[in-house]
Every structure is written in structure tokens, then in C-alpha cells.
Enzyme design. Structure first.
Site, PDB file in Angstrom:
ATOM      1  N   ARG A 224       0.839  -1.185   0.000  1.00 24.93           N
ATOM      2  CA  ARG A 224       0.000   0.000   0.000  1.00 24.93           C
ATOM      3  C   ARG A 224       0.885   1.250   0.000  1.00 24.93           C
ATOM      4  NH1 ARG A 224      -3.654  -2.762  -1.416  1.00 24.93           N
ATOM      5  NH2 ARG A 224      -5.745  -2.963  -0.524  1.00 24.93           N
ATOM      6  N   HIS A 272      -0.545   0.043  -9.890  1.00 27.47           N
ATOM      7  CA  HIS A 272      -1.281  -0.898  -9.038  1.00 27.47           C
ATOM      8  C   HIS A 272      -1.727  -2.116  -9.850  1.00 27.47           C
ATOM      9  CE1 HIS A 272      -3.544  -0.867  -4.965  1.00 27.47           C
ATOM     10  NE2 HIS A 272      -3.273  -2.111  -5.316  1.00 27.47           N
TER      11      HIS A 272
END
Length: 311
Positions: A224, A272
Site C-alpha cells: 500500500r 497498481h
């Protein structure tokens, strides 16, 4: 039909899951569950990672729902909703192998100077190094870590794992608690972040930790974005205080087009996509099918979220 097998797939509108609604519903049926409306459902497959408020409203309106299956590995967006009054499962571990593959691929690219070569228009050598024999520190003890340890074995690296519960992890030199991360940093050639985002881990990699890493060390973030203080990382890369970074996640995300990180030859960024939809879909469908089957049979579910730990 036994209790606990009536499943509703929500929301009804287009969602952000890797697989479409029809295939998710097929996975529920394949697991032996019965599709139902939310008013009659014991379990909900929630497919929209971007709308925790809507899930919260759904659960308040339908307190009979005893199980929620999320489609992401990380559950930080849903943190306030995750309590002991129902069972929560995520996709943690389901996407481990493609994500570990991304770590290896991008790390090799970084070590061998591929980001710089891809940007350059001159026949000039780039600084390179070998992964063989490197000292790797992996923060996190989940499925990505286990898969990455297997992939790194041919490179004869030395691996240390940092995790909340420092239980033995096969294939590594040692496993330690988070309080020893700063002690390990000076002995680290590659720092891999593969841990959950919780209030305790926000900003884990800051100027202080970066200062303790060797000047030629590389940071890999497959977890993250907020685990890393972006400004501190940017300065470390710009000044040569850090060898390089490969990032699948950033803070903010998406990373603005004009951000300084995009211009750095020693920084490789992907949007991502360490486990893109075409790779994630079959893995998610298998997790849903298996968890429905386990619930039908009264067995322990995979990917259960610990409300106290936050993952």
C-alpha cells in the site's frame, strides 16, 4: 438447504472486482451456495472496494448478514466496519503468486538498469548490480512473502522476514518483530514491503529508515502506498541516498502526472497492477467458490480478517 448458504452478490451496479458479476454468481453456485436477495442473505460478496460507505449502510439495514467476503487482499478501506459481530474474509493470499512474480520481475529490471535504458536515447551503460547473493528483508509474513521466498531461492539470497508475530518462516535466515526493522536496515540490499496497511504501519518507511539503508539499497512496495512517506523517498532517490525503488502503489494514488518520481531513472512505477484483472479473476473466483463450499460444510474459511489486527 443448511443455514449459511444464501449468498447475495452486491452491489448490483457495475463494480470494481476483477471478475464480472455473472462469473462471481457462477462461483457461488459452484461452491454449493444459493443466490438470494440481500433481505434473505446470510452472506454477502461485496465487489466494490471503493465504496465502504455503501457496504456499511447495507449491513446496518440487514443485520442478519453473518459473513462478508471482500474481493481485495487489503481491507484498510473497510477498517471501521470490520468487527467481531460477523465473519469477514478477504482475498489475502489469493493473489500471492502473481504479486510475488511482479516483485521479482521489477526488482531484476531495476537491478539491471532497465528503467534507465528504457528512458535513455543514447548507447550508454547504466549502473547495474546482480541479485545473486543479495540480502533481502521482507516486511510482512503473508502469502506474497511465502511465494516470493520460493521465487528467490535460485538467486541464493539471504532473506530476513519482519512480521508482527515473529514465528518461524521456512526458507529464511531469521524472522523478527517490527521493532528490529531499523536494526536490519543497514544489512539490507532489498527492502520489500508486503504487509497490511494499518494505523501502526502508516509511514513505516520514512527518512529515518531510509537513512539507515545502504546507499545502493532498493525499496520494493507491492503493498500500500501510505506505508512510505513519498516526499522522503523522492528526496532519497534524487540525492542518491537510495539506489532505487520499484513501486506498484503510491501515496497519493494515482501518482500525479507531474510528480518528480516519474522523472527518475532509478524509479520504476506500475499503476497498481502487480496482479492485474486478467490474472486476478480466476484466483478470486476460486477463493469465492472455495469459501462458499467451506461455509456450506461448516469449515474454517480462507482469508479470515482479524478485526484487532486490521487484516
Amino acid at each position: 438447504m443448511a443455514d449459511g448458504t444464501r449468498i447475495c452478490v452486491l452491489p448490483a451496479a457495475p463494480h470494481s472486482a476483477p471478475a464480472d458479476r455473472d462469473r462471481i454468481e457462477d462461483a457461488v453456485r459452484a461452491g454449493g451456495g444459493t443466490l438470494s436477495g440481500v433481505a434473505d442473505a446470510d452472506g454477502v460478496i461485496w465487489t466494490d472496494w471503493s465504496d465502504p460507505a455503501a457496504l456499511g449502510a447495507t449491513l446496518r439495514e440487514h443485520p442478519q448478514v453473518r459473513w462478508v467476503q471482500l474481493v481485495t487482499s487489503g481491507v484498510d478501506a473497510f477498517g471501521p466496519l470490520i468487527t467481531d459481530d460477523r465473519v469477514w474474509t478477504s482475498a489475502k493470499g489469493a493473489y500471492a503468486e502473481p504479486m510475488a512474480e511482479w516483485v521479482l520481475a521489477t526488482l531484476l529490471a531495476g537491478f539491471r538498469g532497465v528503467p534507465g535504458y528504457a528512458r535513455d536515447r543514447r548507447w550508454e551503460p547504466q549502473p547495474t548490480r546482480s541479485l545473486f547473493g543479495a540480502r533481502v528483508t521482507i516486511v510482512g509474513g503473508g502469502g506474497v512473502t511465502s511465494a516470493l521466498i520460493r521465487l528467490l531461492a535460485p538467486f541464493e539470497v539471504t532473506i530476513d522476514v519482519v512480521r508482527r508475530a515473529p514465528v518461524n518462516v521456512p526458507g529464511v535466515r531469521r524472522t523478527v518483530g517490527p521493532q528490529l526493522l531499523e536494526e536490519l536496515a543497514p544489512q539490507t540490499d532489498v527492502l520489500v514491503l508486503a504487509l497490511a496497511l494499518t494505523p501502526e504501519t502508516v509511514g513505516l518507511v520514512d527518512a529515518r529508515l531510509l537513512e539507515r539503508l545502504p546507499d545502493d539499497a532498493w525499496l520494493v512496495n507491492v503493498a500500500r502506498g501510505p506505508l512510505v512517506v513519498t516526499d522522503d523517498l523522492t528526496v532519497a532517490l534524487e540525492t542518491g541516498r537510495l539506489g532505487g525503488a520499484v513501486l506498484d502503489v503510491t501515496e497519493p494514488e494515482p501518482l500525479p502526472a507531474g510528480h518528480r518520481l516519474w522523472r527518475l531513472a532509478n524509479c520504476l512505477i506500475t499503476p497498481h497492477t502487480s496482479c492485474p484483472a486478467e490474472l486476478a479473476a480466476p484466483l478470486l473466483l476460486r477463493r469465492i467458490r472455495d469459501n462458499v463450499a467451506r461455509r456450506v460444510a461448516g469449515l474454517q474459511l480462507d482469508g479470515v480478517v482479524d478485526p484487532r489486527a486490521g487484516y
